[in-house]
Design a protein around this motif. Sequence first.
Motif, PDB file in Angstrom:
ATOM      1  N   LEU A  29     -17.587  17.253  22.407  1.00  0.00           N
ATOM      2  CA  LEU A  29     -16.852  16.348  23.417  1.00  0.00           C
ATOM      3  C   LEU A  29     -15.421  17.209  23.678  1.00  0.00           C
ATOM      4  CD1 LEU A  29     -16.655  12.893  21.146  1.00  0.00           C
ATOM      5  CD2 LEU A  29     -18.253  13.716  22.929  1.00  0.00           C
ATOM      6  N   GLU A  33     -12.142  13.775  26.481  1.00  0.00           N
ATOM      7  CA  GLU A  33     -13.023  12.931  26.088  1.00  0.00           C
ATOM      8  C   GLU A  33     -12.431  12.159  24.736  1.00  0.00           C
ATOM      9  OE1 GLU A  33     -17.305  14.084  28.082  1.00  0.00           O
ATOM     10  OE2 GLU A  33     -16.853  14.956  26.380  1.00  0.00           O
ATOM     11  N   ILE A  67     -19.480  10.145  26.907  1.00  0.00           N
ATOM     12  CA  ILE A  67     -19.308  10.374  25.347  1.00  0.00           C
ATOM     13  C   ILE A  67     -20.709   9.803  24.818  1.00  0.00           C
ATOM     14  CG2 ILE A  67     -18.322   9.495  23.131  1.00  0.00           C
ATOM     15  CD1 ILE A  67     -15.823   9.669  25.181  1.00  0.00           C
ATOM     16  N   LYS A  70     -23.738  12.024  25.614  1.00  0.00           N
ATOM     17  CA  LYS A  70     -23.601  13.285  24.588  1.00  0.00           C
ATOM     18  C   LYS A  70     -23.965  12.848  23.194  1.00  0.00           C
ATOM     19  CE  LYS A  70     -20.174  16.070  27.010  1.00  0.00           C
ATOM     20  NZ  LYS A  70     -18.900  16.759  26.804  1.00  0.00           N
TER      21      LYS A  70
END
Length: 99
Positions: A29, A33, A67, A70
């Motif tokens: 991140l 973020e 986010i 990910k």
Amino acid sequence: MIRHNGVTRLADYRHPGEAVPAPLPRPNLSDREVEVLLAWLAAESKEEAAGRLFISASTVSTHLARIRAKYTGVGRTAPTKTHLFARALQDGYTSLDRW
């Protein structure tokens, strides 16, 4: 069982020879973020988080979508705010003391 400063740790409950779990895969991140994630976790809404960060609510949504993608990419889905809070704790982006 070993006690540390009067506290029993979870690791103390493992049986001798029991394997220690592998660390969780952690997504990469960005600083922004993480900032948006923590602001949103502390807010009642995306609009409130956006106001604190001087960005739009749709920008908050975009960051949260990235986010979540990910986390999904490393096999740790986070479909809800509660899941994202747990992931932030697990990955050291925040601590319970902060809340």
